[in-house]
Design a protein around this motif. Structure first.
Motif, PDB file in Angstrom:
ATOM      1  N   HIS A  38       0.850  -1.185   0.000  1.00  0.00           N
ATOM      2  CA  HIS A  38       0.000   0.000   0.000  1.00  0.00           C
ATOM      3  C   HIS A  38       0.891   1.242   0.000  1.00  0.00           C
ATOM      4  CE1 HIS A  38       1.053   0.374   4.241  1.00  0.00           C
ATOM      5  NE2 HIS A  38       0.760  -0.910   4.365  1.00  0.00           N
ATOM      6  N   ARG A  51      -8.202   6.874   2.045  1.00  0.00           N
ATOM      7  CA  ARG A  51      -7.990   5.453   2.378  1.00  0.00           C
ATOM      8  C   ARG A  51      -6.957   4.869   1.429  1.00  0.00           C
ATOM      9  NH1 ARG A  51     -14.050   4.525   2.108  1.00  0.00           N
ATOM     10  NH2 ARG A  51     -13.334   3.796   0.114  1.00  0.00           N
ATOM     11  N   ARG A  52      -6.026   4.130   2.013  1.00  0.00           N
ATOM     12  CA  ARG A  52      -4.942   3.586   1.190  1.00  0.00           C
ATOM     13  C   ARG A  52      -5.435   2.572   0.157  1.00  0.00           C
ATOM     14  NH1 ARG A  52      -1.795   0.342   5.989  1.00  0.00           N
ATOM     15  NH2 ARG A  52      -2.971  -1.593   5.765  1.00  0.00           N
ATOM     16  N   SER A  53      -6.572   1.956   0.376  1.00  0.00           N
ATOM     17  CA  SER A  53      -7.105   0.997  -0.601  1.00  0.00           C
ATOM     18  C   SER A  53      -7.683   1.689  -1.832  1.00  0.00           C
ATOM     19  CB  SER A  53      -8.165   0.102   0.048  1.00  0.00           C
ATOM     20  OG  SER A  53      -9.282   0.872   0.449  1.00  0.00           O
ATOM     21  N   GLN A  54      -7.727   3.020  -1.827  1.00  0.00           N
ATOM     22  CA  GLN A  54      -8.247   3.760  -2.977  1.00  0.00           C
ATOM     23  C   GLN A  54      -7.184   3.988  -4.051  1.00  0.00           C
ATOM     24  OE1 GLN A  54      -9.765   7.083  -0.507  1.00  0.00           O
ATOM     25  NE2 GLN A  54     -11.688   6.764  -1.617  1.00  0.00           N
ATOM     26  N   CYS A  56      -4.315   2.576  -6.475  1.00  0.00           N
ATOM     27  CA  CYS A  56      -3.826   1.333  -7.090  1.00  0.00           C
ATOM     28  C   CYS A  56      -2.407   1.464  -7.618  1.00  0.00           C
ATOM     29  CB  CYS A  56      -4.744   0.922  -8.237  1.00  0.00           C
ATOM     30  SG  CYS A  56      -6.415   0.506  -7.718  1.00  0.00           S
ATOM     31  N   GLU A  84      -2.917  -3.643  -2.276  1.00  0.00           N
ATOM     32  CA  GLU A  84      -4.150  -3.466  -1.524  1.00  0.00           C
ATOM     33  C   GLU A  84      -5.233  -2.758  -2.352  1.00  0.00           C
ATOM     34  OE1 GLU A  84      -4.885  -0.779   2.212  1.00  0.00           O
ATOM     35  OE2 GLU A  84      -3.878  -2.646   2.825  1.00  0.00           O
ATOM     36  N   GLY A  85      -4.868  -1.718  -3.051  1.00  0.00           N
ATOM     37  CA  GLY A  85      -5.827  -0.985  -3.870  1.00  0.00           C
ATOM     38  C   GLY A  85      -6.368  -1.814  -5.010  1.00  0.00           C
ATOM     39  N   ALA A  88      -8.686  -4.494  -3.733  1.00  0.00           N
ATOM     40  CA  ALA A  88      -9.978  -3.913  -3.363  1.00  0.00           C
ATOM     41  C   ALA A  88     -10.849  -3.697  -4.593  1.00  0.00           C
ATOM     42  CB  ALA A  88      -9.766  -2.596  -2.612  1.00  0.00           C
TER      43      ALA A  88
END
Length: 130
Positions: A38, A51-54, A56, A84-85, A88
């Motif tokens: 991430h 949010r770090r999952s946003q 890529c 992580e991105g 997700a």
């Protein structure tokens, strides 16, 4: 991130990379690609992402279209791929990873960041489907 999930992602990344055209691999010889779980907090702050999952992927450097001889001594170009991105983005509404979507998201992210390396902005990349 658990090592099993990291290994799972990396196997799929290798599969996608193997399917990309030779020209993409030639382009990647000019820019380093890093794969991380991430983005850092600093990157999130700089990008204005909550949010770090946003996030890529990320391109850092000076796009080819903006280079000139007076730019010697600047840091090397780099593409960051964030597991992580992408994971997700590849989840269905039940939280399961759709492998076809995972491959699609990896491909889109790699090509998107290479587009930035070549000077394309977000609008141009969206118009191209990346």
């Amino acid at each position: 991130m658990k090592s099993e999930l990291r290994d799972y992602f990396d196997r799929h990344l290798q599969q996608v990379m193997a399917q990309l055209p030779p020209r993409v691999h030639e382009l990647l010889e000019d820019v380093t690609m890093y794969v991380e779980d991430h983005p850092s907090r600093r990157v999130l702050q700089e990008m204005g992402v909550r949010r770090r999952s946003q996030l890529c992927g990320l391109y850092t450097g000076i796009p080819l279209t903006q280079r000139h001889v007076e730019l010697s001594g600047v840091l090397s170009d780099a593409i960051y791929i964030y597991r992580e991105g992408i994971l997700a983005q590849a989840q269905d509404r039940h939280g399961r990873i759709d492998e076809d979507e995972l491959h699609r998201q990896i491909r889109i992210t790699v090509l998107h960041e290479l587009g930035h390396y070549h000077g394309l902005d977000e609008r141009e990349l969206r118009e191209l489907g990346y």
